[in-house]
Scaffold this motif. Structure first.
Motif, PDB file in Angstrom:
ATOM      1  N   ALA A  17       0.826  -1.208   0.000  1.00 38.31           N
ATOM      2  CA  ALA A  17       0.000   0.000   0.000  1.00 38.31           C
ATOM      3  C   ALA A  17       0.855   1.251   0.000  1.00 38.31           C
ATOM      4  O   ALA A  17       1.912   1.304   0.655  1.00 38.31           O
ATOM      5  CB  ALA A  17      -0.910   0.003   1.226  1.00 38.31           C
ATOM      6  N   LYS A  20      -0.952   6.899   3.138  1.00 41.86           N
ATOM      7  CA  LYS A  20      -2.025   7.868   2.939  1.00 41.86           C
ATOM      8  C   LYS A  20      -1.448   9.274   2.823  1.00 41.86           C
ATOM      9  O   LYS A  20      -0.526   9.646   3.539  1.00 41.86           O
ATOM     10  CB  LYS A  20      -3.016   7.805   4.111  1.00 41.86           C
ATOM     11  CG  LYS A  20      -3.826   6.512   4.156  1.00 41.86           C
ATOM     12  CD  LYS A  20      -4.835   6.542   5.299  1.00 41.86           C
ATOM     13  CE  LYS A  20      -5.673   5.262   5.332  1.00 41.86           C
ATOM     14  NZ  LYS A  20      -6.649   5.280   6.453  1.00 41.86           N
ATOM     15  N   GLU A  71       5.685   0.086   5.236  1.00 40.45           N
ATOM     16  CA  GLU A  71       4.696  -0.831   4.674  1.00 40.45           C
ATOM     17  C   GLU A  71       5.325  -2.140   4.199  1.00 40.45           C
ATOM     18  O   GLU A  71       4.610  -3.114   3.948  1.00 40.45           O
ATOM     19  CB  GLU A  71       3.983  -0.162   3.488  1.00 40.45           C
ATOM     20  CG  GLU A  71       3.354   1.193   3.799  1.00 40.45           C
ATOM     21  CD  GLU A  71       2.236   1.092   4.807  1.00 40.45           C
ATOM     22  OE1 GLU A  71       1.581   0.030   4.873  1.00 40.45           O
ATOM     23  OE2 GLU A  71       2.025   2.071   5.554  1.00 40.45           O
TER      24      GLU A  71
END
Length: 251
Positions: A17, A20, A71
């Motif tokens: 991912a 964000k 991640e």
């Protein structure tokens, strides 16, 4: 995609991912995306026009790499890696998929710490006390001051500082190497006796840095240690790992 090409930040395991709110280089910051080839993803964006090595972009590039490492393992690209198009990147990923996968496995859960050893600053008193040759030359220069005496003393001091830093560098390398999974010698740096990067477990970072700092304190009359890290694992990724960088300048 722009006429300036595709900027490449990193190679990841497929499906990793993106952090964000992460953004790329440029002003305004470029929008990130991933492209996939087999078991690999490449993190890319459109390349900003007239890309230059501005401080804000260098920091944005490195910050993204460190956030990506939270991640999963990351093959980091150096700042300024630009490919002509996405197809070129996909072809290169396909050609090196096995090698990149093996490197990602090696880097999983690990970071880079760089250690530089330089001659100790403000250590003249200890140098004179411990180095007989320097002490004798200083006494001779005081008895018979002059240009040649000053030159000989200066050369002796510089040589002794360098020798002491190199010896301390060898000792710290012996102490830290068993605590790392791999070591990589960095390029020669003027005035630097040692430039080494270590591949260290995330979980061992604090212990590793504490060991290095304690050594630096105990040997402060012999060496100045400069520690950098945690860093993206640049030193443990093959230089052949993707596009050739464009020419980028400073501000």
């Amino acid at each position: 995609m722009t006429a300036d090409g595709v900027y490449v930040y990193a190679i990841l395991r497929a499906g990793t991912a993106l952090p964000k709110d992460a953004a790329g280089v440029g002003s305004p910051p470029a929008t990130l995306r991933t492209i996939r080839q087999g078991r690999l993803d490449a993190v890319i964006s459109d390349a900003p026009p007239q890309l230059r090595a501005r401080r804000r972009d260098l920091l944005a590039h490195q910050d993204l790499l460190m956030r990506l490492s939270d991640e999963g393992p990351v093959l980091p690209m150096r700042f300024g890696m630009v490919a002509p198009d996405e197809e070129t990147i996909l072809q290169q990923l396909a050609a090196a998929e096995s090698a990149h996968g093996a490197t990602l496995h090696q880097l999983a859960g690990r970071i880079e710490i760089n250690v530089k050893a330089l001659p100790a600053q403000n250590a003249l008193a200890a140098l004179v006390a411990e180095e007989k040759n320097v002490r004798q030359l200083r006494e001779a220069a005081r008895r018979h001051p002059g240009y040649e005496a000053s030159v000989r003393l200066g050369e002796a001091i510089a040589a002794a500082l360098t020798r002491r830093a190199a010896a301390a560098g060898r000792r710290i390398l012996r102490e830290l190497e068993p605590r790392a999974h791999a070591v990589a010698a960095g390029p020669e740096v003027p005035g630097c006796a040692l430039n080494i990067s270590f591949l260290v477990d995330h979980s061992a970072t604090d212990t590793f840095l504490t060991t290095a700092r304690n050594f630096a304190q105990a040997h402060r009359d012999h060496v100045e240690l400069r520690l950098a890290g945690p860093l993206p694992c640049y030193s443990f990724v093959s230089s052949a790992a993707l596009p050739v960088p464009v020419s980028v300048g400073g501000e």
